[in-house]
Design an enzyme around this catalytic site. Sequence first.
Site, PDB file in Angstrom:
ATOM      1  N   ARG A 231      -9.543 -12.139  -4.213  1.00  0.00           N
ATOM      2  CA  ARG A 231     -10.213 -12.987  -4.874  1.00  0.00           C
ATOM      3  C   ARG A 231     -11.635 -12.845  -4.192  1.00  0.00           C
ATOM      4  NH1 ARG A 231      -7.160 -15.089  -6.028  1.00  0.00           N
ATOM      5  NH2 ARG A 231      -5.994 -17.428  -5.732  1.00  0.00           N
ATOM      6  N   HIS A 279     -11.206 -13.910 -13.372  1.00  0.00           N
ATOM      7  CA  HIS A 279     -10.252 -14.329 -13.088  1.00  0.00           C
ATOM      8  C   HIS A 279      -8.969 -13.992 -13.867  1.00  0.00           C
ATOM      9  CE1 HIS A 279      -9.001 -16.527  -8.996  1.00  0.00           C
ATOM     10  NE2 HIS A 279      -7.976 -15.594  -9.437  1.00  0.00           N
TER      11      HIS A 279
HETATM   12  P1  NDP Z   1       1.752 -11.075  -0.445  1.00  0.00           P
HETATM   13  O1  NDP Z   1       1.727 -11.699   0.878  1.00  0.00           O
HETATM   14  O2  NDP Z   1       2.637 -10.538  -0.569  1.00  0.00           O
HETATM   15  O3  NDP Z   1       0.865  -9.444   0.785  1.00  0.00           O
HETATM   16  C1  NDP Z   1      -1.069  -9.185   1.412  1.00  0.00           C
HETATM   17  C2  NDP Z   1      -0.936  -8.373   2.054  1.00  0.00           C
HETATM   18  O4  NDP Z   1      -2.189  -7.576   2.074  1.00  0.00           O
HETATM   19  C3  NDP Z   1       0.372  -7.792   3.013  1.00  0.00           C
HETATM   20  O5  NDP Z   1       0.428  -6.312   2.687  1.00  0.00           O
HETATM   21  C4  NDP Z   1      -1.022  -8.074   4.457  1.00  0.00           C
HETATM   22  O6  NDP Z   1      -0.129  -7.389   4.783  1.00  0.00           O
HETATM   23  C5  NDP Z   1      -1.477  -8.054   3.454  1.00  0.00           C
HETATM   24  N1  NDP Z   1      -3.339  -8.069   4.390  1.00  0.00           N
HETATM   25  C6  NDP Z   1      -3.279  -9.566   4.658  1.00  0.00           C
HETATM   26  N2  NDP Z   1      -4.733 -10.138   6.005  1.00  0.00           N
HETATM   27  C7  NDP Z   1      -4.272  -8.412   5.701  1.00  0.00           C
HETATM   28  C8  NDP Z   1      -5.820  -7.269   6.653  1.00  0.00           C
HETATM   29  N3  NDP Z   1      -6.433  -8.798   7.920  1.00  0.00           N
HETATM   30  N4  NDP Z   1      -6.126  -6.063   7.184  1.00  0.00           N
HETATM   31  C9  NDP Z   1      -4.199  -5.501   5.887  1.00  0.00           C
HETATM   32  N5  NDP Z   1      -3.811  -6.317   5.811  1.00  0.00           N
HETATM   33  C10 NDP Z   1      -3.711  -7.367   4.896  1.00  0.00           C
HETATM   34  O7  NDP Z   1       0.459 -11.611  -2.093  1.00  0.00           O
HETATM   35  P2  NDP Z   1       0.766 -10.724  -2.515  1.00  0.00           P
HETATM   36  O8  NDP Z   1       0.913  -9.531  -3.257  1.00  0.00           O
HETATM   37  O9  NDP Z   1       1.802 -12.388  -3.402  1.00  0.00           O
HETATM   38  O10 NDP Z   1      -0.948 -11.682  -3.430  1.00  0.00           O
HETATM   39  C11 NDP Z   1      -2.348 -10.498  -3.009  1.00  0.00           C
HETATM   40  C12 NDP Z   1      -3.072 -11.721  -3.623  1.00  0.00           C
HETATM   41  O11 NDP Z   1      -3.217 -11.686  -4.673  1.00  0.00           O
HETATM   42  C13 NDP Z   1      -2.704 -13.510  -3.855  1.00  0.00           C
HETATM   43  O12 NDP Z   1      -3.461 -14.033  -2.217  1.00  0.00           O
HETATM   44  C14 NDP Z   1      -4.479 -13.631  -4.022  1.00  0.00           C
HETATM   45  O13 NDP Z   1      -5.497 -13.771  -3.375  1.00  0.00           O
HETATM   46  C15 NDP Z   1      -4.066 -12.664  -5.801  1.00  0.00           C
HETATM   47  N6  NDP Z   1      -4.067 -12.896  -6.943  1.00  0.00           N
HETATM   48  C16 NDP Z   1      -4.801 -12.555  -8.044  1.00  0.00           C
HETATM   49  C17 NDP Z   1      -4.958 -12.822  -8.987  1.00  0.00           C
HETATM   50  C18 NDP Z   1      -5.168 -12.828  -9.878  1.00  0.00           C
HETATM   51  O14 NDP Z   1      -5.525 -13.907 -11.381  1.00  0.00           O
HETATM   52  N7  NDP Z   1      -6.369 -12.140 -10.051  1.00  0.00           N
HETATM   53  C19 NDP Z   1      -3.351 -13.366  -9.587  1.00  0.00           C
HETATM   54  C20 NDP Z   1      -2.340 -13.596  -8.150  1.00  0.00           C
HETATM   55  C21 NDP Z   1      -3.064 -12.839  -6.457  1.00  0.00           C
HETATM   56  P3  NDP Z   1       1.216  -7.524   5.687  1.00  0.00           P
HETATM   57  O15 NDP Z   1       2.341  -6.956   5.036  1.00  0.00           O
HETATM   58  O16 NDP Z   1       1.122  -6.504   7.000  1.00  0.00           O
HETATM   59  O17 NDP Z   1       1.802  -8.729   5.772  1.00  0.00           O
HETATM   60  C1  OXD Z   2      -3.412 -16.790  -7.795  1.00  0.00           C
HETATM   61  C2  OXD Z   2      -4.373 -16.401  -8.691  1.00  0.00           C
HETATM   62  O1  OXD Z   2      -3.382 -16.520  -6.660  1.00  0.00           O
HETATM   63  O2  OXD Z   2      -3.807 -16.064 -10.346  1.00  0.00           O
HETATM   64  O3  OXD Z   2      -2.247 -16.508  -7.805  1.00  0.00           O
HETATM   65  O4  OXD Z   2      -5.414 -16.201  -8.685  1.00  0.00           O
END
Ligand code: NDP
Ligand code: OXD
Length: 316
Positions: A231, A279
């Site tokens: 993000r 994005h």
């Molecule tokens: P998940 O919820 O599966 O994974 C998130 C990861 O981030 C987990 O490993 C989590 O830790 C870690 N995390 C969260 N908070 C913290 C913190 N404070 N400190 C350290 N680690 C942290 O999410 P996804 O993998 O499905 O997606 C990740 C992000 O990708 C989405 O939230 C979205 O913002 C972004 N995204 C962007 C897209 C784009 O087109 N640019 C498309 C899709 C998604 P833990 O494993 O311990 O819970």
């Molecule tokens: C998502 C994105 O969160 O596209 O899936 O940003």
Amino acid sequence: MSVLEKGRVLLSVTGFHPQRWHELLSAERDVVTEPAGKDDPSITYAVVWKHKPNLLSSLPNLRAIFSIGAGVDHIFNDPGLPNVPIVKVVADNLTQYMTEYVVWRVLDHHRQGSLYRYQQQKKTWHEPLQRPASDISVGIMGLGTLGRAAASVLLSLGFCVNGWSRSVRPMEGVTTYAGDSGLIPFLNATDILVVLLPLTPTTQGMVNYGLLKELRRRNGLGGAVLINAGRGRLQKDDDIARALDEGILKEASLDVFEVEPLPKTSPLWSHPKVYVTPHAAATSDPNHLVPIMLAQMSALERGEPLQNTVDRAAGY
Ligand code: NDP
Ligand code: OXD
């Protein structure tokens, strides 16, 4: 049960045309599109992307909110968010798109794509030194669904892979770090940083100058590399530009920005060391995602638990 007997769906999206989502949801459910729907007791589900604040709290029988994306920060922006389960996108097709993006950008930086594009412009025939993938550590911040999928492909290509998460998340072949105490060691061992974190009150703004300075800078690599597809508000755009200008970063690939669309006045658009995508790293394809949402609605009505719900306290 006919379409009308099942709970109705409110579709509320900003930033794109919801027509295809509407068509596909309508195959099984009666669908209401915002601004209609306010106070409607027959609406039991909301399917949203950046919905209008305080709209969902007007729905007395809402049972669940479905995010159109994997990220749910857009939902938490609503100050009147009702206390019902929130479901995020977890889908093979979206994961595959993100893996492609991450691997594409890692390989382009690793194989010196920008240098070759420059050389081609100048008609320069020169083969630079190329390190093997096994000499490069890619560090993935956020070792969740998307981070783990990208990590496994990067491992298969021979890269060393580090991962950082909130809780300890072992993964074969990956050197894992967790929590505040693991952050600096993780950064110190990383040449190419891939950010795949969710945006939460804890992660907001963390990709800043101080963090970038901790990345490993080895002789001959010309600085570390940043790839952010998580993000935009995880990062400080100005700090990235400064780190690039000071040689802390060699290059960056940015899919997300503090303000989107990226303002025309942003220096990142024309920065020679920045690769900008709008994005677009992973697309939410309604053809793949709507059937998953409809199946979850039916499962809930059969008394089964929802899958991929958000931890409200953690914010993701
Ligand atoms: P998940 O919820 O599966 O994974 C998130 C990861 O981030 C987990 O490993 C989590 O830790 C870690 N995390 C969260 N908070 C913290 C913190 N404070 N400190 C350290 N680690 C942290 O999410 P996804 O993998 O499905 O997606 C990740 C992000 O990708 C989405 O939230 C979205 O913002 C972004 N995204 C962007 C897209 C784009 O087109 N640019 C498309 C899709 C998604 P833990 O494993 O311990 O819970
Ligand atoms: C998502 C994105 O969160 O596209 O899936 O940003």
